[in-house]
Design a protein around this motif. Structure first.
Motif, PDB file in Angstrom:
ATOM      1  N   ILE A   1      63.668 -31.128  44.569  1.00  8.93           N
ATOM      2  CA  ILE A   1      63.439 -31.791  43.283  1.00  8.93           C
ATOM      3  C   ILE A   1      64.044 -30.940  42.183  1.00  8.93           C
ATOM      4  O   ILE A   1      63.821 -29.723  42.132  1.00  8.93           O
ATOM      5  N   LEU A   2      64.812 -31.567  41.298  1.00  6.50           N
ATOM      6  CA  LEU A   2      65.250 -30.917  40.061  1.00  6.50           C
ATOM      7  C   LEU A   2      64.479 -31.539  38.915  1.00  6.50           C
ATOM      8  O   LEU A   2      64.456 -32.759  38.764  1.00  6.50           O
ATOM      9  N   SER A   3      63.854 -30.695  38.112  1.00  2.00           N
ATOM     10  CA  SER A   3      63.136 -31.183  36.940  1.00  2.00           C
ATOM     11  C   SER A   3      63.788 -30.613  35.691  1.00  2.00           C
ATOM     12  O   SER A   3      63.987 -29.401  35.569  1.00  2.00           O
ATOM     13  N   LEU A   4      64.145 -31.501  34.761  1.00  2.00           N
ATOM     14  CA  LEU A   4      64.779 -31.103  33.508  1.00  2.00           C
ATOM     15  C   LEU A   4      64.083 -31.857  32.366  1.00  2.00           C
ATOM     16  O   LEU A   4      64.465 -32.979  32.028  1.00  2.00           O
ATOM     17  N   PRO A   5      63.047 -31.254  31.783  1.00  2.00           N
ATOM     18  CA  PRO A   5      62.231 -31.960  30.781  1.00  2.00           C
ATOM     19  C   PRO A   5      62.709 -31.796  29.344  1.00  2.00           C
ATOM     20  O   PRO A   5      61.927 -31.872  28.403  1.00  2.00           O
ATOM     21  N   SER A   6      64.006 -31.623  29.134  1.00  2.00           N
ATOM     22  CA  SER A   6      64.569 -31.286  27.830  1.00  2.00           C
ATOM     23  C   SER A   6      64.193 -32.274  26.725  1.00  2.00           C
ATOM     24  O   SER A   6      64.022 -33.467  26.973  1.00  2.00           O
ATOM     25  N   GLY A   7      64.162 -31.736  25.506  1.00  2.00           N
ATOM     26  CA  GLY A   7      63.988 -32.588  24.341  1.00  2.00           C
ATOM     27  C   GLY A   7      65.303 -33.173  23.862  1.00  2.00           C
ATOM     28  O   GLY A   7      65.319 -34.141  23.093  1.00  2.00           O
ATOM     29  N   SER A   8      66.416 -32.594  24.300  1.00  2.00           N
ATOM     30  CA  SER A   8      67.737 -33.085  23.913  1.00  2.00           C
ATOM     31  C   SER A   8      68.742 -32.642  24.959  1.00  2.00           C
ATOM     32  O   SER A   8      68.747 -31.488  25.384  1.00  2.00           O
ATOM     33  N   GLU A   9      69.590 -33.569  25.370  1.00  2.00           N
ATOM     34  CA  GLU A   9      70.704 -33.267  26.267  1.00  2.00           C
ATOM     35  C   GLU A   9      71.893 -34.118  25.830  1.00  2.00           C
ATOM     36  O   GLU A   9      71.742 -35.117  25.129  1.00  2.00           O
ATOM     37  N   SER A  10      73.079 -33.705  26.257  1.00  2.00           N
ATOM     38  CA  SER A  10      74.271 -34.488  25.950  1.00  2.00           C
ATOM     39  C   SER A  10      74.906 -35.047  27.215  1.00  2.00           C
ATOM     40  O   SER A  10      76.062 -35.444  27.213  1.00  2.00           O
ATOM     41  N   MET A  11      74.155 -35.076  28.292  1.00  2.00           N
ATOM     42  CA  MET A  11      74.619 -35.516  29.606  1.00  2.00           C
ATOM     43  C   MET A  11      75.478 -34.437  30.247  1.00  2.00           C
ATOM     44  O   MET A  11      76.659 -34.617  30.542  1.00  2.00           O
ATOM     45  N   GLY A  12      74.865 -33.286  30.458  1.00  2.00           N
ATOM     46  CA  GLY A  12      75.557 -32.184  31.100  1.00  2.00           C
ATOM     47  C   GLY A  12      75.687 -32.376  32.602  1.00  2.00           C
ATOM     48  O   GLY A  12      75.303 -33.396  33.173  1.00  2.00           O
ATOM     49  N   ARG A  13      76.204 -31.343  33.273  1.00  2.00           N
ATOM     50  CA  ARG A  13      76.573 -31.455  34.678  1.00  2.00           C
ATOM     51  C   ARG A  13      75.436 -31.139  35.639  1.00  2.00           C
ATOM     52  O   ARG A  13      75.541 -31.443  36.830  1.00  2.00           O
ATOM     53  N   VAL A  14      74.355 -30.515  35.178  1.00  2.00           N
ATOM     54  CA  VAL A  14      73.310 -30.047  36.085  1.00  2.00           C
ATOM     55  C   VAL A  14      72.725 -31.193  36.914  1.00  2.00           C
ATOM     56  O   VAL A  14      72.548 -31.066  38.132  1.00  2.00           O
ATOM     57  N   THR A  15      72.418 -32.300  36.266  1.00  2.00           N
ATOM     58  CA  THR A  15      71.816 -33.411  37.011  1.00  2.00           C
ATOM     59  C   THR A  15      72.772 -33.941  38.072  1.00  2.00           C
ATOM     60  O   THR A  15      72.344 -34.279  39.184  1.00  2.00           O
ATOM     61  N   MET A  16      74.054 -34.010  37.740  1.00  2.00           N
ATOM     62  CA  MET A  16      75.043 -34.494  38.703  1.00  2.00           C
ATOM     63  C   MET A  16      75.158 -33.547  39.887  1.00  2.00           C
ATOM     64  O   MET A  16      75.199 -33.968  41.051  1.00  2.00           O
TER      65      MET A  16
ATOM     66  N   LEU B   1      74.187 -34.428  43.816  1.00  2.00           N
ATOM     67  CA  LEU B   1      75.179 -34.346  44.880  1.00  2.00           C
ATOM     68  C   LEU B   1      74.721 -33.461  46.032  1.00  2.00           C
ATOM     69  O   LEU B   1      75.249 -33.552  47.145  1.00  2.00           O
ATOM     70  N   HIS B   2      73.739 -32.606  45.759  1.00  2.00           N
ATOM     71  CA  HIS B   2      73.218 -31.719  46.799  1.00  2.00           C
ATOM     72  C   HIS B   2      71.877 -32.199  47.353  1.00  2.00           C
ATOM     73  O   HIS B   2      71.152 -31.433  47.995  1.00  2.00           O
ATOM     74  N   GLY B   3      71.542 -33.466  47.108  1.00  2.00           N
ATOM     75  CA  GLY B   3      70.380 -34.047  47.763  1.00  2.00           C
ATOM     76  C   GLY B   3      69.046 -33.837  47.081  1.00  2.00           C
ATOM     77  O   GLY B   3      67.999 -33.946  47.723  1.00  2.00           O
ATOM     78  N   CYS B   4      69.058 -33.556  45.779  1.00  2.00           N
ATOM     79  CA  CYS B   4      67.807 -33.387  45.038  1.00  2.00           C
ATOM     80  C   CYS B   4      67.383 -34.701  44.389  1.00  2.00           C
ATOM     81  O   CYS B   4      68.217 -35.427  43.840  1.00  2.00           O
TER      82      CYS B   4
ATOM     83  N   ASP C   1      59.560 -41.806  48.855  1.00  2.00           N
ATOM     84  CA  ASP C   1      60.053 -41.993  47.488  1.00  2.00           C
ATOM     85  C   ASP C   1      61.079 -40.918  47.133  1.00  2.00           C
ATOM     86  O   ASP C   1      62.117 -41.207  46.523  1.00  2.00           O
ATOM     87  N   ARG C   2      60.775 -39.684  47.477  1.00  2.00           N
ATOM     88  CA  ARG C   2      61.685 -38.585  47.168  1.00  2.00           C
ATOM     89  C   ARG C   2      63.037 -38.790  47.849  1.00  2.00           C
ATOM     90  O   ARG C   2      64.083 -38.637  47.221  1.00  2.00           O
ATOM     91  N   ILE C   3      63.026 -39.160  49.105  1.00  2.00           N
ATOM     92  CA  ILE C   3      64.274 -39.358  49.842  1.00  2.00           C
ATOM     93  C   ILE C   3      65.065 -40.528  49.269  1.00  2.00           C
ATOM     94  O   ILE C   3      66.281 -40.457  49.072  1.00  2.00           O
ATOM     95  N   ARG C   4      64.361 -41.619  48.962  1.00  2.00           N
ATOM     96  CA  ARG C   4      65.038 -42.801  48.401  1.00  2.00           C
ATOM     97  C   ARG C   4      65.683 -42.473  47.063  1.00  2.00           C
ATOM     98  O   ARG C   4      66.850 -42.836  46.810  1.00  2.00           O
ATOM     99  N   LEU C   5      64.962 -41.767  46.203  1.00  2.00           N
ATOM    100  CA  LEU C   5      65.492 -41.433  44.887  1.00  2.00           C
ATOM    101  C   LEU C   5      66.632 -40.421  44.988  1.00  2.00           C
ATOM    102  O   LEU C   5      67.610 -40.501  44.242  1.00  2.00           O
ATOM    103  N   ALA C   6      66.508 -39.476  45.909  1.00  2.00           N
ATOM    104  CA  ALA C   6      67.579 -38.487  46.077  1.00  2.00           C
ATOM    105  C   ALA C   6      68.868 -39.157  46.536  1.00  2.00           C
ATOM    106  O   ALA C   6      69.966 -38.850  46.048  1.00  2.00           O
ATOM    107  N   GLU C   7      68.741 -40.074  47.472  1.00  2.00           N
ATOM    108  CA  GLU C   7      69.937 -40.755  47.972  1.00  2.00           C
ATOM    109  C   GLU C   7      70.553 -41.650  46.903  1.00  2.00           C
ATOM    110  O   GLU C   7      71.782 -41.738  46.780  1.00  2.00           O
ATOM    111  N   ALA C   8      69.709 -42.299  46.104  1.00  2.00           N
ATOM    112  CA  ALA C   8      70.227 -43.132  45.015  1.00  2.00           C
ATOM    113  C   ALA C   8      70.892 -42.275  43.942  1.00  2.00           C
ATOM    114  O   ALA C   8      71.930 -42.653  43.379  1.00  2.00           O
ATOM    115  N   ALA C   9      70.304 -41.109  43.646  1.00  2.00           N
ATOM    116  CA  ALA C   9      70.882 -40.214  42.647  1.00  2.00           C
ATOM    117  C   ALA C   9      72.256 -39.728  43.085  1.00  2.00           C
ATOM    118  O   ALA C   9      73.193 -39.624  42.280  1.00  2.00           O
ATOM    119  N   ARG C  10      72.398 -39.446  44.364  1.00  2.00           N
ATOM    120  CA  ARG C  10      73.699 -38.997  44.863  1.00  2.00           C
ATOM    121  C   ARG C  10      74.758 -40.091  44.688  1.00  2.00           C
ATOM    122  O   ARG C  10      75.899 -39.805  44.313  1.00  2.00           O
TER     123      ARG C  10
END
Length: 358
Positions: free
Chosen positions: A243-258, A262-265, A309-318
């Motif tokens: 799981i990657l959690s990023l609770p930021s108050g502001s982002e500009s769509m950086g690369r961390v989530t991508m 891509l690594h299955g989180c 749920d975690r597996i389904r969301l991870a695969e969809a995120a990828r």
């Protein structure tokens, strides 16, 4: 083409990494790039720039010798104004609301928008809402939306298997200061994530939000601070986490989530405007309101308790992240540099010989 870029720091973060990546693309095709930095600034980014074929300089004659400037981040607004009288300037803005807040405190920012030739932003929200007051009289064709991208694995690379992961590892990646809201995650983790391994935090801990100190004192064994990691070490953390959690108050769509996707989180993110059109709540990520610690904690608990749920969301995120290849983003940045340079050259008065004057 001779490019002059500039940065105020040589530390490694998502925005600064754009410089060596662009440098590598330019030098591969035979162009040159100098990166102007303050005299006293040092850091690991210099090695990456030089390995990419670029040159780090501390002084430059910006009046001659360069075809175009690439100014990196909102914090270099003053350099936009300094370079604009001598060459076309492409301003690569990586920030969103945090950049707007900086502009309100620094008067040179507004003048820089008037001086820039072209502006690159990550997301339409940054153009249409965040920086709209500064772009009101800016030509529409001179603003490009180029989303951040990540390294897409080759077709024959092994596919990350979310169902093979432990399922309990939670990761945070980013400088843990107030805008990233690490206290929200740390508080929610302590309240809702009993039985999970310690929360692993990648980033420069010297910037840790002071409000996090009591949480560290209360449960020091529940948090692991890993510092700033190079890419192989960061990739290992993505591969380890579920799981990657990023609770930021502001982002500009950086690369961390991508990268994490891509690594299955599976992703647990704050519900920000820049996530709209990219991450869908319950489909490819779990979204919570900014500062809503209970909702954040319940989202984490849901993924811990319900592996399906975690597996389904991870695969969809990828699958989402595969639509944002970094190579495509870099290609588009270079297209902007080429177009701006060419337009500037065509606008210059031709020499006497070219005009047929003897």
């Amino acid at each position: 083409m001779q490019v002059l870029s500039t940065t105020h720091e040589l530390g490694i973060n998502g925005a600064s990494l754009a410089i060596p990546e662009i440098a590598a693309r330019l030098t591969t095709r035979g162009d040159r790039i100098d990166v102007l930095v303050p005299e006293e600034v040092t850091g690991p980014l210099q090695g990456l720039i030089e390995s990419a074929g670029g040159r780090v300089i501390r002084a430059a004659n910006i009046k001659t010798g360069y075809d175009v400037a690439l100014v990196n981040t909102i914090l270099n607004a003053q350099m936009v104004s300094s370079m604009a009288p001598h060459m076309p300037v492409v301003w690569y803005i990586h920030e969103a609301e945090a950049g707007f807040d900086w502009l309100l405190k620094n008067s040179e920012g507004a003048a820089a928008f008037q001086a820039a030739t072209h502006v690159i932003l990550y997301h339409p929200h940054c153009r249409d809402t965040v920086f709209a007051p500064f772009l009101r009289h800016f030509p529409q064709h001179a603003v490009s939306i180029i989303p951040s991208g990540a390294d897409i694995p080759p077709p024959d690379a092994p596919v990350p298997r979310a169902h093979e992961k432990d399922g309990r590892g939670i990761l945070f990646v980013g400088t843990p200061y107030s805008r990233k809201r690490p206290v929200d995650l740390m508080s929610a983790f302590l309240a809702f994530c009993d039985g999970a391994p310690p929360l692993r935090i990648v980033g420069d801990s010297s910037y840790l939000d002071p409000d996090a100190r009591p949480l560290l004192k209360r449960a020091p064994d529940r948090f692991q601070f890993l510092g700033v990691l190079d890419w192989p070490a960061l990739r290992a953390e993505y591969e380890r986490a579920s799981i990657l959690s990023l609770p930021s108050g502001s982002e500009s769509m950086g690369r961390v989530t991508m990268e994490a996707a891509l690594h299955g989180c599976a992703l647990v993110l704050s519900d920000l405007p820049v996530h709209k059109g990219v991450w869908r709540d319950g489909k490819s990520a779990l979204l919570h309101s900014v500062g809503d610690q209970p909702s954040l904690g319940l989202a984490l608990r849901r993924l811990l308790d319900h592996p399906e749920d975690r597996i389904r969301l991870a695969e969809a995120a990828r699958m989402v992240a595969l639509n944002y290849p970094k190579e495509q983003s870099l290609d588009r940045v270079l297209m902007v540099l080429d177009r701006v340079t060419r337009a500037h050259q065509l606008s210059q008065p031709r020499s006497s010989a070219q005009n047929g004057v003897r």
